[in-house]
Structures are given as C-alpha cells and as structure tokens.
Design an enzyme around this catalytic site. Structure first.
Site, PDB file in Angstrom:
ATOM      1  CG  ASP A  45      60.713  10.750  34.848  1.00 42.39           C
ATOM      2  OD1 ASP A  45      60.444  10.074  35.944  1.00 42.39           O
ATOM      3  OD2 ASP A  45      61.809  10.766  34.324  1.00 42.39           O
ATOM      4  CD  GLU A 117      57.092   9.515  36.460  1.00 42.03           C
ATOM      5  OE1 GLU A 117      57.994   9.172  37.305  1.00 42.03           O
ATOM      6  OE2 GLU A 117      56.797   8.777  35.500  1.00 42.03           O
TER       7      GLU A 117
END
Length: 226
Positions: A45, A117
């Site tokens: 992320d 992610e």
C-alpha cells in the site's frame, strides 16, 4: 497450488518471483492460514502510493497538490485495484478459507484489491524498489495516460453531493444494511438513497467509508455521470 495457474499469473503480472514463497504468501488470505498476506499488503500500500505520487508529480508539473491528491486517490482506490486484479485473473489464484470460498471471496472487491497490494509488497521484498516501481508503472500505463486533473478526480461522494446541490435536490442518505465477517476482516454493505432514482443503490467495502464511496459511484453511473 496448480503450477500452471501460478505461471500464467506471473506472465500476466510481468514478473517471475525468485522466492516463490513470497508469491504464495501474497495470495493467501487471513482466512486460509496464519501466514497470510496482511503485512505484505501494508508494505505494498505504501509503495503503491509513493510510486503513483512520484509519477503524477513528474507528469503534471503545473498541477497543484489538491488535484494530484485526487488523481492519486482515483488510481489507488479499491475498485481500481480490483480492476487490475481481474485483468490478472487473480481470483482463480487466491488461497481462501472454506468460509470465504463458500461466500464468493474470490470475487470480492476488497479481497482482490488487498491482494494486489500484497503482490506489490512481495515483489519489492523479492527484488528492489526500482523493479517494483517499473512494474507498477507498466500495470498503470493506460490509466496514467488517460488521467487528467479536474472535477472528475473528486471522490464519488463529493461529486454526487455537488450534483444534487447544484439541482437543489436533497442530499443522499447512506444506510448500513449488513456487516459481515470478524473485526479484522469485515465487509460493509450500504444502501444509498438518491433523489431521482427509484431504488437504493448498493455499495460494499472493507470499511463503512469505502462502502459509501462505492454506493455513491454506482449512483453516479445510474445518473449517467460516470
């Protein structure tokens, strides 16, 4: 996991893992194993946010911080990541627990987005920042070419509110109708009631805020503003 499926995934990603255990972990949901992908997701992320911010900074030298933030939010939000996941056919590669399998977790937008992610985090640990940066830019090439500053980059709730206010219509109402899963892995379902639409629109997400944004986006599509 089927090696044919894994090899096909790596071809679609444009990256072959040196340490296959990192790939396996990135594909493993919390419901399937204690060695799951959430730490990789945390790492990925942050890397994704940096890479996209850096790309936007250099592509748009005259654009202010507000517009760059909105463009970044559009590019890294859950439904964009889920779109990428579907392009990779990621759902067929996920390792899910029996409950998630039964409830269709391999199609769930939040799980697909989180796995993308996690893959980014895995690629970084398997290689280096330059490699993962180039990989992300390859994945996002078309989206980066097409994105531009302006009102379109405002989040869906803001755009829906501004649309209704501009027509002197009541603001939308958001109602939580279902919360599934345990505290660490919940899915919220929101009904959004909008003037001009005969029925509520539905949005789901891993948080109330994300579900509301998803519902607002569906409302915009029904109003033909997307």
């Amino acid at each position: 996991m089927n090696p044919i499926v894994i090899n096909r995934l790596q071809r679609k990603l444009g990256y072959t893992f040196n340490h296959q255990e990192l790939l396996q972990q990135a594909l493993t949901h919390r419901s399937a194993s204690s060695k799951h992908n959430e730490r990789l997701e945390f790492l990925g992320d942050s890397i994704l946010s940096f890479v996209i911010a850096n790309a936007l900074y250099h592509r748009f030298p005259r654009v202010d911080e507000g517009d760059m933030s909105r463009m970044r939010a559009t590019l890294v939000r859950g439904n964009t990541l889920a779109e990428l996941a579907r392009e990779f056919d990621l759902g067929e590669c996920l390792r899910l627990g029996p409950g998630e399998l039964k409830s269709g977790g391999f199609r769930r937008e939040s799980i697909l987005a989180d796995t993308v992610e996690a893959l980014i985090g895995g690629v970084f640990l398997d290689s280096n920042i330059q490699t993962v940066e180039q990989l992300i830019l390859n994945w996002y090439k078309t989206r980066l070419d097409e994105i531009s500053p302006g009102d379109k980059q405002k989040d869906p709730k803001t755009r829906l509110q501004e649309y209704l206010q501009g027509r002197h219509l009541p603001l939308p109402s958001y109602l939580v109708v279902q919360v599934r899963g345990e505290a660490h892995d919940q899915e919220f379902t929101i009904h959004c009631q909008v003037s001009g639409l005969s029925e509520p629109v539905v949005g789901t997400g891993s948080s109330r805020r994300k579900a509301e944004q998803a519902a607002a986006e569906q409302a915009l599509k029904k109003l033909e503003l997307e």
